[in-house]
Design an enzyme around this catalytic site. Structure first.
Site, PDB file in Angstrom:
ATOM      1  N   ILE A  15       0.865  -1.181   0.000  1.00 43.31           N
ATOM      2  CA  ILE A  15       0.000   0.000   0.000  1.00 43.31           C
ATOM      3  C   ILE A  15       0.899   1.227   0.000  1.00 43.31           C
ATOM      4  O   ILE A  15       1.757   1.384   0.878  1.00 43.31           O
ATOM      5  CB  ILE A  15      -0.923   0.011   1.238  1.00 43.31           C
ATOM      6  CG1 ILE A  15      -1.836  -1.219   1.237  1.00 43.31           C
ATOM      7  CG2 ILE A  15      -1.756   1.300   1.282  1.00 43.31           C
ATOM      8  CD1 ILE A  15      -2.545  -1.467   2.555  1.00 43.31           C
ATOM      9  N   PHE A  16       0.722   2.117  -0.992  1.00 41.79           N
ATOM     10  CA  PHE A  16       1.561   3.303  -1.108  1.00 41.79           C
ATOM     11  C   PHE A  16       0.887   4.508  -0.479  1.00 41.79           C
ATOM     12  O   PHE A  16      -0.247   4.842  -0.804  1.00 41.79           O
ATOM     13  CB  PHE A  16       1.859   3.594  -2.587  1.00 41.79           C
ATOM     14  CG  PHE A  16       2.686   4.833  -2.800  1.00 41.79           C
ATOM     15  CD1 PHE A  16       4.006   4.887  -2.379  1.00 41.79           C
ATOM     16  CD2 PHE A  16       2.149   5.948  -3.433  1.00 41.79           C
ATOM     17  CE1 PHE A  16       4.775   6.034  -2.578  1.00 41.79           C
ATOM     18  CE2 PHE A  16       2.911   7.090  -3.645  1.00 41.79           C
ATOM     19  CZ  PHE A  16       4.234   7.130  -3.212  1.00 41.79           C
ATOM     20  N   GLY A  17       1.606   5.159   0.422  1.00 46.28           N
ATOM     21  CA  GLY A  17       1.113   6.370   1.065  1.00 46.28           C
ATOM     22  C   GLY A  17       1.944   7.570   0.667  1.00 46.28           C
ATOM     23  O   GLY A  17       3.177   7.487   0.593  1.00 46.28           O
ATOM     24  N   TYR A  18       1.284   8.696   0.402  1.00 47.85           N
ATOM     25  CA  TYR A  18       1.988   9.913  -0.020  1.00 47.85           C
ATOM     26  C   TYR A  18       1.505  11.137   0.751  1.00 47.85           C
ATOM     27  O   TYR A  18       1.956  12.245   0.513  1.00 47.85           O
ATOM     28  CB  TYR A  18       1.793  10.134  -1.526  1.00 47.85           C
ATOM     29  CG  TYR A  18       0.326  10.206  -1.932  1.00 47.85           C
ATOM     30  CD1 TYR A  18      -0.340  11.431  -1.980  1.00 47.85           C
ATOM     31  CD2 TYR A  18      -0.387   9.062  -2.227  1.00 47.85           C
ATOM     32  CE1 TYR A  18      -1.682  11.504  -2.320  1.00 47.85           C
ATOM     33  CE2 TYR A  18      -1.733   9.123  -2.569  1.00 47.85           C
ATOM     34  CZ  TYR A  18      -2.372  10.344  -2.623  1.00 47.85           C
ATOM     35  OH  TYR A  18      -3.704  10.406  -2.939  1.00 47.85           O
ATOM     36  N   GLY A  19       0.569  10.930   1.678  1.00 46.15           N
ATOM     37  CA  GLY A  19       0.057  12.005   2.533  1.00 46.15           C
ATOM     38  C   GLY A  19       0.255  11.607   3.983  1.00 46.15           C
ATOM     39  O   GLY A  19       1.365  11.249   4.392  1.00 46.15           O
ATOM     40  N   SER A  20      -0.817  11.611   4.764  1.00 40.68           N
ATOM     41  CA  SER A  20      -0.697  11.310   6.196  1.00 40.68           C
ATOM     42  C   SER A  20      -0.246   9.874   6.467  1.00 40.68           C
ATOM     43  O   SER A  20       0.285   9.596   7.552  1.00 40.68           O
ATOM     44  CB  SER A  20      -2.021  11.577   6.907  1.00 40.68           C
ATOM     45  OG  SER A  20      -3.060  10.804   6.342  1.00 40.68           O
ATOM     46  N   GLU A  95      -9.954   6.594   4.099  1.00 38.04           N
ATOM     47  CA  GLU A  95      -9.688   7.222   2.809  1.00 38.04           C
ATOM     48  C   GLU A  95     -10.902   7.297   1.890  1.00 38.04           C
ATOM     49  O   GLU A  95     -11.051   8.265   1.155  1.00 38.04           O
ATOM     50  CB  GLU A  95      -8.553   6.470   2.082  1.00 38.04           C
ATOM     51  CG  GLU A  95      -7.288   6.306   2.883  1.00 38.04           C
ATOM     52  CD  GLU A  95      -6.568   7.621   3.160  1.00 38.04           C
ATOM     53  OE1 GLU A  95      -6.816   8.608   2.444  1.00 38.04           O
ATOM     54  OE2 GLU A  95      -5.773   7.664   4.111  1.00 38.04           O
TER      55      GLU A  95
END
Length: 196
Positions: A15-20, A95
């Site tokens: 799972i790619f996260g780019y914010g919080s 999300e």
């Protein structure tokens, strides 16, 4: 595409996260890697009336905008076994239900070159979402972020934590959009404090 369709029969998922998610995933995972995805740029173009704002004063959070010439840095988390279902159940609320994001599969490239690229699930808010705010100048976005707060906390905290992540985990990457908004928001806060 629904996350449950993507993971049907899978015992492992990235799972790619780019914010919080880069500093607060809030789900159990086996491992994590700093890295990037190509073909997208991170922008504070999505509204938030739950986590970092409300209906009267929606905050601004990041989404991904397709751009063949850009890449976005963040963190990919590997979930395995029962973690897959648990993480997706949690993220579908955080999300999708509360944030208005959809899911896609993208190629994630770890910064650690000894690790091969992997397919990763990413949450993206699109322009047809009712919470989508679209482009604005760094000054406008910074001023909005400086005054908003939601159930998770101040919108400013979200911005500053993301900027801190980029400086500490990806110091070689210059994120002009992020850092220009950070500067604009801090200028507003300084002005507000001086005026008290």
């Amino acid at each position: 595409m629904k996350p449950q369709d993507i993971i049907a029969g899978k015992t492992s998922l990235w799972i790619f996260g780019y914010g919080s998610l880069v500093w607060r995933p809030d789900f159990k995972y086996r491992s994590s890697e700093v890295g990037y995805i190509n073909g997208y740029k991170r922008r504070f173009w999505h509204g938030d009336n739950f986590h970092r704002g409300n209906d009267e004063l929606p905050g601004r959070v990041v989404t991904l905008i397709e751009d063949d010439d850009e890449s976005t840095w963040g963190v990919a988390f590997e979930v395995t076994g029962s973690q897959v279902e648990e993480a997706l159940r949690y993220l579908n609320v955080r999300e999708t239900a509360c944030g208005g994001y959809i899911t896609k599969m993208v190629e994630f490239v770890p910064e650690n070159k000894s690790q091969p690229p992997v397919q990763a699930l990413v949450y993206i808010a699109t322009s047809d979402n009712t919470l989508y705010l679209g482009p604005a100048s760094p000054e406008e976005i910074g001023a909005q972020i400086a005054v908003c707060r939601g159930k998770t906390g101040h919108n400013l905290e979200y911005l500053l934590r993301l900027a801190e992540f980029m400086r500490t985990s990806c110091p070689h990457v210059e994120d002009h959009h992020l850092f220009s908004i950070e500067g604009a928001a801090l200028a507003v806060v300084s002005y507000m404090l001086a005026a008290q």
